[in-house]
Write a protein that holds these residues in place. Structure first.
Motif, PDB file in Angstrom:
ATOM      1  N   ASP A 184       1.610  74.169 -18.149  1.00 38.61           N
ATOM      2  CA  ASP A 184       2.346  73.440 -17.134  1.00 38.61           C
ATOM      3  C   ASP A 184       3.820  73.340 -17.520  1.00 38.61           C
ATOM      4  N   PRO A 185       4.682  73.033 -16.566  1.00 42.76           N
ATOM      5  CA  PRO A 185       6.103  72.905 -16.871  1.00 42.76           C
ATOM      6  C   PRO A 185       6.379  71.701 -17.749  1.00 42.76           C
ATOM      7  N   ALA A 186       7.544  71.675 -18.354  1.00 35.82           N
ATOM      8  CA  ALA A 186       7.914  70.588 -19.250  1.00 35.82           C
ATOM      9  C   ALA A 186       7.976  69.263 -18.508  1.00 35.82           C
ATOM     10  N   LEU A 187       7.821  68.197 -19.261  1.00 31.63           N
ATOM     11  CA  LEU A 187       7.939  66.853 -18.724  1.00 31.63           C
ATOM     12  C   LEU A 187       9.274  66.697 -18.022  1.00 31.63           C
ATOM     13  N   MET A 188       9.251  66.128 -16.833  1.00 34.06           N
ATOM     14  CA  MET A 188      10.475  65.908 -16.074  1.00 34.06           C
ATOM     15  C   MET A 188      10.586  64.427 -15.744  1.00 34.06           C
ATOM     16  N   LEU A 189      11.698  63.829 -16.061  1.00 31.58           N
ATOM     17  CA  LEU A 189      11.874  62.419 -15.770  1.00 31.58           C
ATOM     18  C   LEU A 189      13.350  62.068 -15.680  1.00 31.58           C
ATOM     19  N   SER A 190      13.631  61.018 -14.924  1.00 35.54           N
ATOM     20  CA  SER A 190      15.011  60.567 -14.757  1.00 35.54           C
ATOM     21  C   SER A 190      15.189  59.152 -15.275  1.00 35.54           C
ATOM     22  N   TYR A 191      14.242  58.685 -16.092  1.00 34.39           N
ATOM     23  CA  TYR A 191      14.348  57.349 -16.680  1.00 34.39           C
ATOM     24  C   TYR A 191      15.611  57.259 -17.548  1.00 34.39           C
ATOM     25  N   PRO A 192      16.171  56.060 -17.719  1.00 40.44           N
ATOM     26  CA  PRO A 192      17.344  55.902 -18.590  1.00 40.44           C
ATOM     27  C   PRO A 192      17.075  56.458 -19.993  1.00 40.44           C
ATOM     28  N   ASP A 193      18.051  57.167 -20.554  1.00 42.90           N
ATOM     29  CA  ASP A 193      17.876  57.758 -21.878  1.00 42.90           C
ATOM     30  C   ASP A 193      17.492  56.713 -22.923  1.00 42.90           C
ATOM     31  N   GLU A 194      18.105  55.514 -22.814  1.00 43.33           N
ATOM     32  CA  GLU A 194      17.839  54.468 -23.796  1.00 43.33           C
ATOM     33  C   GLU A 194      16.367  54.046 -23.768  1.00 43.33           C
ATOM     34  N   TRP A 195      15.789  53.991 -22.567  1.00 42.74           N
ATOM     35  CA  TRP A 195      14.385  53.621 -22.459  1.00 42.74           C
ATOM     36  C   TRP A 195      13.482  54.740 -22.963  1.00 42.74           C
ATOM     37  N   GLN A 196      13.839  55.983 -22.687  1.00 43.68           N
ATOM     38  CA  GLN A 196      13.049  57.101 -23.193  1.00 43.68           C
ATOM     39  C   GLN A 196      12.963  57.051 -24.716  1.00 43.68           C
ATOM     40  N   GLU A 197      14.117  56.842 -25.352  1.00 42.49           N
ATOM     41  CA  GLU A 197      14.152  56.805 -26.814  1.00 42.49           C
ATOM     42  C   GLU A 197      13.363  55.619 -27.356  1.00 42.49           C
ATOM     43  N   ARG A 198      13.517  54.457 -26.718  1.00 39.64           N
ATOM     44  CA  ARG A 198      12.799  53.265 -27.144  1.00 39.64           C
ATOM     45  C   ARG A 198      11.289  53.447 -26.981  1.00 39.64           C
ATOM     46  N   TYR A 199      10.899  54.061 -25.885  1.00 40.60           N
ATOM     47  CA  TYR A 199       9.487  54.271 -25.558  1.00 40.60           C
ATOM     48  C   TYR A 199       8.773  55.058 -26.655  1.00 40.60           C
ATOM     49  N   PHE A 200       9.373  56.171 -27.082  1.00 38.51           N
ATOM     50  CA  PHE A 200       8.719  57.000 -28.105  1.00 38.51           C
ATOM     51  C   PHE A 200       8.946  56.446 -29.511  1.00 38.51           C
ATOM     52  N   GLU A 201      10.087  55.800 -29.718  1.00 39.64           N
ATOM     53  CA  GLU A 201      10.352  55.195 -31.033  1.00 39.64           C
ATOM     54  C   GLU A 201       9.312  54.125 -31.355  1.00 39.64           C
ATOM     55  N   MET A 202       8.914  53.341 -30.344  1.00 42.24           N
ATOM     56  CA  MET A 202       7.951  52.262 -30.545  1.00 42.24           C
ATOM     57  C   MET A 202       6.498  52.740 -30.428  1.00 42.24           C
ATOM     58  N   GLY A 203       6.317  54.027 -30.124  1.00 35.59           N
ATOM     59  CA  GLY A 203       4.965  54.546 -29.997  1.00 35.59           C
ATOM     60  C   GLY A 203       4.242  54.066 -28.754  1.00 35.59           C
ATOM     61  N   TYR A 204       5.008  53.711 -27.722  1.00 31.26           N
ATOM     62  CA  TYR A 204       4.391  53.218 -26.489  1.00 31.26           C
ATOM     63  C   TYR A 204       3.590  54.295 -25.766  1.00 31.26           C
ATOM     64  N   ASP A 205       3.882  55.556 -26.081  1.00 30.03           N
ATOM     65  CA  ASP A 205       3.112  56.639 -25.463  1.00 30.03           C
ATOM     66  C   ASP A 205       1.641  56.586 -25.875  1.00 30.03           C
ATOM     67  N   ARG A 206       1.346  55.913 -26.991  1.00 31.68           N
ATOM     68  CA  ARG A 206      -0.029  55.831 -27.479  1.00 31.68           C
ATOM     69  C   ARG A 206      -0.791  54.634 -26.909  1.00 31.68           C
ATOM     70  N   ILE A 207      -0.056  53.677 -26.304  1.00 29.75           N
ATOM     71  CA  ILE A 207      -0.732  52.489 -25.761  1.00 29.75           C
ATOM     72  C   ILE A 207      -0.376  52.239 -24.303  1.00 29.75           C
ATOM     73  N   ASP A 208       0.358  53.154 -23.692  1.00 28.82           N
ATOM     74  CA  ASP A 208       0.799  52.955 -22.309  1.00 28.82           C
ATOM     75  C   ASP A 208      -0.412  52.731 -21.403  1.00 28.82           C
ATOM     76  N   PRO A 209      -0.513  51.543 -20.786  1.00 30.37           N
ATOM     77  CA  PRO A 209      -1.688  51.268 -19.944  1.00 30.37           C
ATOM     78  C   PRO A 209      -1.716  52.102 -18.665  1.00 30.37           C
ATOM     79  N   LEU A 210      -0.583  52.658 -18.255  1.00 34.30           N
ATOM     80  CA  LEU A 210      -0.566  53.500 -17.058  1.00 34.30           C
ATOM     81  C   LEU A 210      -1.382  54.773 -17.280  1.00 34.30           C
TER      82      LEU A 210
END
Length: 290
Positions: A102-128
């Motif tokens: 599949d194509p690469a992840l595409m998103l327009s979220y704020p860069d600061e939130w993207q960095e915070r999201y992966f820095e905190m490991g939220y990708d592993r607990i994201d309830p969505l």
């Protein structure tokens, strides 16, 4: 700390019934979309129907996923959604990153939130992500936030997102063959809940986008991964592991400026708008392994 209010929708889902069941929505006639006139639509609703028809027309002339994403982003602005995100997962994946086909992840979220999201490991607990695996229709984020099964750690993902401007949203599960599925999310800066009509339009748009992207992926075949230097691979690997430029510099015994130089080169080679997206692309293309 912002909390999502009750939405009163319970477990209501927003499926994708035949388009001809919606008065005033575009219907396909002889392979083309046309608007069905209806006296039941207000002027505002009629305008949205026209915008949806325009969105469909515009996507017909698009041949690249990035351009298609831009068209979808413009359509989402009709509903005051400046931020959207799309990514696909395989059954065992926890990270919001796409399958190699599949194509690469595409998103327009704020860069600061993207960095915070992966820095905190939220990708592993994201309830969505957990919710999307179990649902077939679009749902409001507030429904997940207020669900009794959602943990405090999972609610923290929403609370922190709100501090970066993403105060409310919806997600659309897009299931495919082999247990693979994609997630399309739309976010807005307002606490106001999404109307049912809005959810219907955005779900139609997400599904259309997903099908077009899959068509592009099937027709383009696999692309050769860009060639990265050893140092570039090291820098982007530690970025993928949530390390800052300063931390990477300490690990590799190089300056912060040198780290940033290599990461910018990786972003350029992978055509990524941020270091987070570059790291995801590097993992998906097999350049690095976590």
């Amino acid at each position: 700390m912002t909390k999502f209010g009750a939405n009163g929708c319970g477990e209501e889902t927003y499926g994708t019934p035949p388009m001809t069941q919606f008065r005033g929505l575009p219907t396909r006639v002889s392979g083309q979309f046309s608007l069905v006139p209806s006296m039941h639509f207000t002027t505002a609703a009629g305008k949205l129907a026209v915008e949806f028809g325009r969105f469909l027309d515009q996507t017909d002339g698009v041949a690249q996923t990035e351009q298609l994403f831009d068209v979808l982003s413009a359509f989402a602005l009709n509903f005051e959604c400046p931020w959207i995100a799309y990514g696909s997962l395989t059954p065992n994946q926890k990270l919001l990153k796409p399958d190699r086909r599949d194509p690469a992840l595409m998103l327009s979220y704020p860069d600061e939130w993207q960095e915070r999201y992966f820095e905190m490991g939220y990708d592993r607990i994201d309830p969505l992500i957990k919710k999307c695996r179990k649902r077939a229709g679009a749902f409001r984020w507030s429904e997940v936030y207020n669900d009794a099964s959602t943990t405090e750690d999972e609610r923290r993902v929403f609370d922190e997102a709100a501090t970066f401007g993403l105060r409310s949203g919806i997600s659309v599960p897009l299931h495919g063959p082999g247990g693979r599925f994609a997630i399309m999310s739309f976010a807005q800066a307002s606490d106001r809940e999404f109307e049912n009509r809005t959810i219907t339009y955005l779900q139609f748009a997400a599904l259309h986008f997903h099908l077009r992207v899959a068509k592009f992926a099937n027709s383009s075949g696999s692309e050769e991964a860009p060639d990265l230097s050893l140092r570039e691979k090291e820098c982007i690997l530690w970025t993928a592991r949530g390390k800052s430029s300063w931390e990477i510099g300490q690990i590799l015994a190089i300056s912060v400026n040198t780290v940033n130089f290599h990461i910018k080169n990786v972003m350029r080679k992978l055509d990524a708008a941020s270091r987070t997206v570059a790291a995801i692309k590097a993992v998906n293309s097999g350049i690095i392994e976590l």
